[in-house]
Write an enzyme that holds these catalytic residues in place. Structure first.
Site, mmCIF file in Angstrom:
data_model
loop_
_atom_site.group_PDB
_atom_site.id
_atom_site.type_symbol
_atom_site.label_atom_id
_atom_site.label_comp_id
_atom_site.label_asym_id
_atom_site.label_seq_id
_atom_site.Cartn_x
_atom_site.Cartn_y
_atom_site.Cartn_z
ATOM 1 N N ASP A 73 2.653 -4.733 8.083
ATOM 2 C CA ASP A 73 1.580 -3.941 7.718
ATOM 3 C C ASP A 73 0.049 -5.152 7.817
ATOM 4 O O ASP A 73 -0.114 -5.775 6.962
ATOM 5 C CB ASP A 73 1.497 -3.433 6.332
ATOM 6 C CG ASP A 73 0.321 -2.663 5.974
ATOM 7 O OD1 ASP A 73 -0.756 -2.655 6.850
ATOM 8 O OD2 ASP A 73 0.176 -1.935 4.856
ATOM 9 N N HIS A 83 0.522 -1.178 0.012
ATOM 10 C CA HIS A 83 -0.073 0.050 0.032
ATOM 11 C C HIS A 83 0.791 1.141 0.011
ATOM 12 O O HIS A 83 2.264 1.211 0.716
ATOM 13 C CB HIS A 83 -0.945 -0.030 1.309
ATOM 14 C CG HIS A 83 -1.780 0.860 1.322
ATOM 15 N ND1 HIS A 83 -1.629 2.100 1.858
ATOM 16 C CD2 HIS A 83 -3.118 0.997 1.119
ATOM 17 C CE1 HIS A 83 -2.714 3.008 1.973
ATOM 18 N NE2 HIS A 83 -3.600 2.067 1.575
ATOM 19 N N CYS A 122 -4.854 2.550 -3.568
ATOM 20 C CA CYS A 122 -3.518 3.227 -2.907
ATOM 21 C C CYS A 122 -2.603 2.187 -3.065
ATOM 22 O O CYS A 122 -1.320 1.995 -2.496
ATOM 23 C CB CYS A 122 -3.681 3.404 -1.492
ATOM 24 S SG CYS A 122 -4.650 4.699 -1.051
ATOM 25 N N GLN A 179 -4.976 -5.284 6.831
ATOM 26 C CA GLN A 179 -5.966 -6.357 6.011
ATOM 27 C C GLN A 179 -5.909 -7.817 6.754
ATOM 28 O O GLN A 179 -6.664 -8.437 6.204
ATOM 29 C CB GLN A 179 -5.727 -6.388 4.681
ATOM 30 C CG GLN A 179 -5.837 -5.051 3.922
ATOM 31 C CD GLN A 179 -7.429 -4.488 3.806
ATOM 32 O OE1 GLN A 179 -8.050 -5.276 4.159
ATOM 33 N NE2 GLN A 179 -7.393 -3.171 3.471
ATOM 34 N N LYS A 236 -10.824 -0.278 10.300
ATOM 35 C CA LYS A 236 -11.240 -1.574 9.396
ATOM 36 C C LYS A 236 -11.506 -2.722 10.081
ATOM 37 O O LYS A 236 -11.704 -3.985 9.629
ATOM 38 C CB LYS A 236 -9.917 -1.882 8.518
ATOM 39 C CG LYS A 236 -9.493 -0.804 7.485
ATOM 40 C CD LYS A 236 -8.227 -1.102 6.796
ATOM 41 C CE LYS A 236 -7.438 -0.181 6.036
ATOM 42 N NZ LYS A 236 -8.311 0.332 4.981
#
Ligand code: PMP
Length: 409
Positions: free
Chosen positions: A201, A124, A366, A204, A227
């Site tokens: 990261d 991202h 992104c 997600q 999220k």
């Protein structure tokens, strides 16, 4: 039994009762942000109605209550990712701020000319741009692990890309475009073999599957509250304790200091050293309620539910004329699908789907380098969460069939 459970879960999210025009809402843009359950809305409302005060400052009752709730949220987040201590949980604004914090504190203290930072072609923008900015200031080298045609990291390249000057390997756990679930264990082992640190990261992954920082053995983990059923404006940086102790502060101001003199100041202990100024108190409390909610449903259940949905969606969407699905097959992906349809711009797809009540995202999400890699400017993305149903997948597929008809004329 599962359908009953799903119906119950949907009751917890008031917004899911909305209609878009005359169609029921099918919210399939969870990769961008998730909806919020009543438990989260109530926790924040209750805080403002009954306990609102600034934290860590007053000795009056409200301030003590606000502080207790805020710190309790930190403890629940720590447990949610199995952090050894809540002191290792730094509240940030989100994933983006978490990565910028690591870049500006750990990065500035540890990177210089000749050093290397290794990221991937599927990051991202929030895990690319902070490193580019810092590279331009400090003069280190930024390298990328390429992706294969299938949408996996090309790990055969690892040995060429890693060396004793590699200081950090920073990568996405689950791709927000390809859906790829990256092999953290292999990347951590490779990083360790050259003495590099690892930043993961989890934007997600943490919302969608059980994530245990001690089992993953990463140095840094970042993710966003919004999220994972929490509010916007709150996120988390987890880091290894000794790193947090060593790292210089990020921003200066109130709360992050132990002592301020006109000549110099001393820093507060962790985690406060990294939380300058009045924090997002209601949002942290909302995130605490969100992780309680997710734990109550069960992260294993959520993951299995999304896996079933994405497999169904994959087979359903594969039947659409002219569709190209980005990323690996259904067994190797998380609960999202990005795609293009020949001769139809993703924005047109999204607009037609919206008329059917289906919310998907269109654009580069992104992640421009991924789109460059596959020679496209944009894609449409359907991303699932615990409250999505097979009927919503049908609604998506029917909307896409309509789009194909309209554009074939
Ligand atoms: N990383 C990934 C993988 C993401 O999907 C996102 C959100 N799209 C981010 C980072 C950035 O998160 P935020 O905008 O909440 O800071």
């Amino acid at each position: 039994e599962s359908a009953e459970r799903l119906a119950q879960i949907r009751q917890d999210f008031p917004i899911l009762a909305r209609r878009i025009g005359d169609r029921p809402l099918a919210y399939l843009d969870n990769g961008a942000t998730s909806q919020k359950p009543v438990a989260v809305l109530q926790a924040m409302d209750d805080y403002y109605r009954r306990h609102n005060a600034n934290v860590h400052r007053g000795v009056h009752t409200l301030s003590e209550e606000a502080t207790a709730q805020y710190e309790n949220a930190r403890l629940r987040v720590a447990r949610f990712i199995n952090a050894p201590s809540e002191k290792q949980i730094i509240f940030t604004r989100g994933t983006t701020e978490g990565i910028n914090l690591v870049a500006q504190t750990w990065g500035r203290a540890n990177l210089g000319p000749g050093d290397e930072v290794l990221i991937t072609e599927m990051e991202h923008h929030s895990n690319i741009v902070p490193w580019q900015i810092l590279r331009d200031q400090l003069g280190f080298t930024l390298r990328y692990i390429p992706i294969t045609d299938e949408g996996l990291l090309d790990l055969d390249q690892l040995s060429n890309l890693l060396n004793e000057r590699t200081r950090l390997v920073s990568f996405i756990h689950v791709s927000n475009v390809l859906g790829t679930v990256n092999p953290v264990d292999r990347l951590v082992a490779a990083a360790r073999s050259v003495g590099a640190r690892v930043l993961l990261d989890g934007a997600q992954s943490v919302p969608h599957m059980p994530v245990d920082v001690q089992a993953l053995d990463v140095d840094f983990l970042v993710f966003s509250g919004h999220k994972m059923c929490g509010p916007t404006g709150i996120g988390v940086l987890y880091a290894r304790r000794e790193l947090l102790e060593e790292m210089p502060p990020y921003q200066g101001g109130g709360d992050m200091i132990r002592e301020v003199k006109m000549t110099a100041s001393k820093w507060n202990s962790i985690p406060y050293k990294f939380e300058a100024g009045t924090p997002a108190i209601a949002e942290a409390i909302g995130l605490g309620a969100a992780v309680d909610y997710l734990s109550q449903v069960g992260m294993a259940w959520i993951h299995a539910h999304e896996q079933a949905l994405v497999q169904y969606a994959y087979s359903r969407l594969s039947e659409i004329e002219g569709i190209h699905i980005l990323g690996p097959g259904p067994e190797q992906r998380s609960g999202l699908i990005a795609f293009t349809v020949e001769n139809i711009h993703p924005h047109d797809l999204s607009a037609i789907l919206d008329r059917e009540g289906v919310a998907v995202r269109a654009g580069h999400h992104c992640a421009q380098p991924i789109h460059d890699r596959y020679g496209i400017a944009a894609s449409a993305r359907a991303s699932f969460y615990l409250y999505n149903t097979p009927e919503e997948v049908d609604q998506l597929a029917q909307g896409l069939e309509k789009a194909v008809e309209i554009f074939a004329l």
